[in-house]
Enzyme design. Sequence first.
Site, PDB file in Angstrom:
ATOM      1  N   HIS A   6       0.813  -0.968  -0.224  1.00  0.00           N
ATOM      2  CA  HIS A   6      -0.172   0.015   0.538  1.00  0.00           C
ATOM      3  C   HIS A   6       1.289   1.031   0.348  1.00  0.00           C
ATOM      4  O   HIS A   6       0.081   2.767   0.342  1.00  0.00           O
ATOM      5  CB  HIS A   6      -1.341   0.390   1.484  1.00  0.00           C
ATOM      6  CG  HIS A   6      -2.458  -1.250   0.658  1.00  0.00           C
ATOM      7  ND1 HIS A   6      -2.861  -0.828  -0.156  1.00  0.00           N
ATOM      8  CD2 HIS A   6      -2.680  -2.069   2.047  1.00  0.00           C
ATOM      9  CE1 HIS A   6      -3.890  -1.444   0.232  1.00  0.00           C
ATOM     10  NE2 HIS A   6      -3.175  -2.343   1.187  1.00  0.00           N
ATOM     11  N   GLU A  66      -7.572 -11.864   5.463  1.00  0.00           N
ATOM     12  CA  GLU A  66      -8.600 -10.600   5.144  1.00  0.00           C
ATOM     13  C   GLU A  66      -9.315 -10.963   4.488  1.00  0.00           C
ATOM     14  O   GLU A  66      -9.398  -9.837   4.209  1.00  0.00           O
ATOM     15  CB  GLU A  66      -7.043  -9.851   5.263  1.00  0.00           C
ATOM     16  CG  GLU A  66      -6.418 -10.150   4.121  1.00  0.00           C
ATOM     17  CD  GLU A  66      -5.522  -9.111   3.003  1.00  0.00           C
ATOM     18  OE1 GLU A  66      -5.252  -7.874   4.127  1.00  0.00           O
ATOM     19  OE2 GLU A  66      -4.528  -8.864   2.669  1.00  0.00           O
ATOM     20  N   ASP A  92      -9.571  -5.103   5.559  1.00  0.00           N
ATOM     21  CA  ASP A  92      -9.824  -5.777   4.846  1.00  0.00           C
ATOM     22  C   ASP A  92     -11.336  -6.177   4.900  1.00  0.00           C
ATOM     23  O   ASP A  92     -12.243  -6.244   3.716  1.00  0.00           O
ATOM     24  CB  ASP A  92      -9.141  -6.505   3.647  1.00  0.00           C
ATOM     25  CG  ASP A  92      -8.029  -5.254   2.727  1.00  0.00           C
ATOM     26  OD1 ASP A  92      -7.211  -4.697   3.306  1.00  0.00           O
ATOM     27  OD2 ASP A  92      -7.916  -5.870   1.276  1.00  0.00           O
ATOM     28  N   ARG A 139       5.981  -6.086   3.916  1.00  0.00           N
ATOM     29  CA  ARG A 139       4.369  -7.027   3.765  1.00  0.00           C
ATOM     30  C   ARG A 139       4.290  -6.756   1.778  1.00  0.00           C
ATOM     31  O   ARG A 139       4.761  -5.941   1.417  1.00  0.00           O
ATOM     32  CB  ARG A 139       2.969  -5.994   3.561  1.00  0.00           C
ATOM     33  CG  ARG A 139       2.191  -6.639   3.184  1.00  0.00           C
ATOM     34  CD  ARG A 139       0.559  -5.939   3.905  1.00  0.00           C
ATOM     35  NE  ARG A 139       0.680  -4.228   4.248  1.00  0.00           N
ATOM     36  CZ  ARG A 139      -0.952  -3.960   4.907  1.00  0.00           C
ATOM     37  NH1 ARG A 139      -0.985  -4.715   5.312  1.00  0.00           N
ATOM     38  NH2 ARG A 139      -0.430  -2.461   4.946  1.00  0.00           N
ATOM     39  N   ASP A 181      16.646 -11.863  -0.230  1.00  0.00           N
ATOM     40  CA  ASP A 181      17.984 -11.655  -0.816  1.00  0.00           C
ATOM     41  C   ASP A 181      18.174 -10.163  -0.232  1.00  0.00           C
ATOM     42  O   ASP A 181      19.270 -10.038   0.027  1.00  0.00           O
ATOM     43  CB  ASP A 181      18.067 -11.494  -2.026  1.00  0.00           C
ATOM     44  CG  ASP A 181      18.189 -12.978  -3.134  1.00  0.00           C
ATOM     45  OD1 ASP A 181      17.872 -14.567  -2.216  1.00  0.00           O
ATOM     46  OD2 ASP A 181      17.876 -13.197  -4.377  1.00  0.00           O
TER      47      ASP A 181
END
Length: 263
Positions: free
Chosen positions: A50, A154, A180, A75, A89
Amino acid sequence: MALSPVADSFRARLLRGDILAGSFLKTPTLHGSEILGGLGFDFLVVDEEHSPFDRQSTDAALFAARATGAAGLVRVQSPSPHHLLSVLDCGAAGVLVPHVATAALAEQVAAACRYRGGKRGYSGSVRAAGYGGGKMWDYIAAADAGVTVVAQIEDPEALDEIDAIAATDGIDALFIGRGDLTAAMGAPTNDAPAIRDAVDRIAAAARRAGKPVMVFVGGMKEAEWLRGIGATAFVYSSDQGLMKQAASKALADIRNLGAAQLA
């Protein structure tokens, strides 16, 4: 420095149920990580889903988090293996994967984040592996022991498979995504009865599977409620939210000072 399966790693602390304080990073710079990590937050979550993070800004935020000793999670934009591999990584201590609505997806995510028993792509030259020079299988063992994989629950349909998702090997914790769930279920607030019921169902499944629960909270009232259902890792607001909160108070204080002088 490569990941190490030490007793005080983020994953170890999460799995044993320590109370952990974190926050979202929404601004694509390294400064939020540096400031919040320096204050002593246990973990920080770079929000690629987001917020306008790209690989370079995610890399910088993770670098700064590691420098302060805070665990840097991401996230991710999507559960695709290449997104998961990219942030791991870069040295992420773990991933928070949105919209894990099925056990099949949970299995795919877990496999993409593990070497042994999984399908994670290997490179010994990345930050996570100490930029080369180490022993391949030592690094693989440390990475598998240290990387944290969190499934964000969610979607209403996830509730139909919640026990299977929670029990998936390689999923370390469940994150309850009340925002959500609220939008998808048409609830008036994120603590409406339908949402509370969903939260209880997710928490109960986590308990049955022996998995910890992570949550987002905007204040201590929410934190106290969710602690009561078993949550142990709390994402408190965000860099932007905390800045806005402090700036609003500072502005009000100055405005009140001017009003007092006029009185």
